[in-house]
Enzyme design. Sequence first.
Site, short mmCIF file in Angstrom:
data_model
loop_
_atom_site.label_atom_id
_atom_site.label_comp_id
_atom_site.label_asym_id
_atom_site.label_seq_id
_atom_site.Cartn_x
_atom_site.Cartn_y
_atom_site.Cartn_z
N ASP A 71 45.49 -29.82 34.88
CA ASP A 71 45.60 -31.20 34.41
C ASP A 71 46.88 -31.38 33.58
O ASP A 71 46.83 -31.42 32.36
CB ASP A 71 44.36 -31.56 33.60
CG ASP A 71 44.20 -33.06 33.39
OD1 ASP A 71 45.17 -33.78 33.61
OD2 ASP A 71 43.10 -33.48 33.00
N HIS B 2 45.95 -36.68 33.93
CA HIS B 2 45.19 -37.94 33.83
C HIS B 2 45.83 -38.89 32.82
O HIS B 2 45.59 -40.09 32.87
CB HIS B 2 43.71 -37.67 33.53
CG HIS B 2 43.37 -37.26 32.14
ND1 HIS B 2 43.16 -35.94 31.78
CD2 HIS B 2 43.17 -37.98 31.02
CE1 HIS B 2 42.85 -35.89 30.50
NE2 HIS B 2 42.85 -37.11 30.01
N SER C 193 43.66 -35.80 24.63
CA SER C 193 44.12 -35.42 25.97
C SER C 193 45.62 -35.23 25.96
O SER C 193 46.38 -36.11 25.53
CB SER C 193 43.75 -36.51 26.97
OG SER C 193 42.37 -36.58 27.17
#
Length: 721
Positions: free
Chosen positions: A228, A87, A656
């Site tokens: 991810d 992402h 992230s």
Amino acid sequence: MKKIKILVLSLICAAFSPAKADEGMWLLQLMKEQNLADKLKAQGLKMNVADIYNPGQVTLKDAVGIFGRGCTGEIISPNGLILTNHHCGYGAIQQHSSVEHDYLTDGFWAKSMEQEIPTPGLTFKFVERIVDVTEKVNNDIEKGKVEEVKTFGSEYLKKLASEELKKSDLKKAKGITTMALPFYEGNRFYVFYIKTYKDVRMVAAPPSSVGKFGGETDNWMWPRHTCDFSMFRIYTDKDGNPAEYDKENIPLKAKKHLAISLKGLQEGDYAMIMGFPGSTSRYLTESEVKLRMTATNVPRIEVREARQNVLKAEMAASDKVRIQYASKYAGSSNYWKNSIGMNKAIVDNNVLEAKAEQEARFAKFAMAKKNVGYQEVVKKIDAYVAEIEPLQTQYTYFSEVFRNGIEFESAYTLFNKLQQALNKNKKKDIEKAISYLKEEFENIHNKDYDHEVDRKVAKVLIPLYASKVPAETLPTFYETIKNDFNGDYNAYIDACYDKSIFANEENFNKFISNPTVEAIEDDLMVQYSKAKAESALELTNKVSDVNEDINLLHKTYVRGLCEMYAPEPKAPDANFTIRLTYGNVKPYSPKDGVHYKYYTTLKGVMEKENPNNPEFVVPEKLKELYNTKNFGRYAMANGEMPTCFLTTNDITGGNSGSPVMNGNGELIGCAFDGNWESLSGDINFDNNMQRCIAVDIRYVLFIVEKLGGCKNLIDEMTIIE
């Protein structure tokens, strides 16, 4: 000039009990002073703390950096290979995607460096040096060189950062910039030396059915089965310096990269994360938490949901629109759902009650200290909240509708310049103004913009805004809607999107072939953009006036809280600077009768599969690998394929892509999310409930090798079995 009271380091640096768990996004430069080594060792750290961060030496810090504008990435090979989240790389993947080359759907795998794709605009930044300038700032305040309130402002800090660079040995180094930032609400200040690399190329990305498996449904949720990750590579000039893209550039010779452990993990294992958490607000008062709920989260939820409903329908109807708006939709929905979860968690986790209890304790502490500033500060903050609440609510609605929601507008300042040139009949100025307008037209009508989709968004958001703010505060174009279009929003918006100079190429070319002042003055979108800008300025000024002293109030409150909690140290709020968090691999029980394991496996992917739901589609090749148990060396001891795991690390947005490391500093996973039950954690950390969700590095490498066929990437990594 009053003497400035400096936050005493002993109040935040004393040793503390290992029974207190894992809260804190700790500053690397304060680890020694805050005696973090004792805590890290007690939790399970095996390596020397000096090998994590040590000024002037190459340490783990040098393998971690800022990926793009809002994520973390880590170097996982000697050749500058970056690991981050899918992402985080999503915008770049979308940038390179088209209907003909749909990397979002199909994935991308470079089987050689020659196949790696340059990504204009993408950067990777390392922290080269951190310098404490607190004494310098406080001296400037005491000598009257700067007002205390302005030490929070960008102008003073920009100047300070520039001065530090000019007298530094790094002043002539390529790619080096500096920034000065406040910590502990202005009780400490540091200058960060940043090295920026601008040639970053896309290397590998799994298909979205793997990298975004679970989609919006599973976002912020556990159990999770999302792989991810994405991979990129830094390139430099022939001398190893940061440089713009050039086909002659070479892969970065990394001064530090992370070794990868395939040994697996067990419950209780030490876990350490280094990254760039974006923003937390752990020192808010009870009234400020309520303000966050009502004036920020609620408007954000309402506006984004309305816009996302439009985008979702349009994306489902067209592959072209799906690719165009994929990154925009993902960015919007992420914090839409976060805001929903935060408001729920604040209630479920009794955050307001905890804040009230802290304030009661602080009031007693202030009385005992006979400190008038401490005694009055919470009441002053409460008064500020009462005044700012309606303005903050309106400001959030305005930002979400007109800055983050509707994309189409006309650059009225550029049209003004053209208008002035036309009035003076200056040919050169007219040509220059038209040249700028051409650039702006191209910026608006870029490859990721669809005029008809945005028209539909505007038809939803413009009336929504009118229903949420006082009528007297509406931008003046609402008067045009009322008077000239009989209150018909659709008719007004159609006129804007059909007839404006910037509406389409035909209109624009017709205008620039014969530009007139009358055409500019009559253009609805020029009027719209001007009215919007005037409202934004007025609203910003009102908010700024109310905010004038709030930074100093927070400075006083945080100083007092640190004194009250001494000798237990407190970490400063996150502000997208490099931090270390520590914790352990651990399951959790969110409610009665429910217990979650600390890990998931590929079996769960197959159990969630739903070919009729695009969020839960499983690629045929992955099903084949599962059915044949072709997991290679990446399987667990029991033969299963691990996917994700939980730790107690304290993280937030910006983390992230952060590396999750074991006690030896070896990479075991990549952090990508937090759990639903702890979404109030940015405001109040709950040690029992807070969890970091990470993709297991074994799953990443399995997908790279077995699904992507990129043994070339595996071979350049340092892997410990």
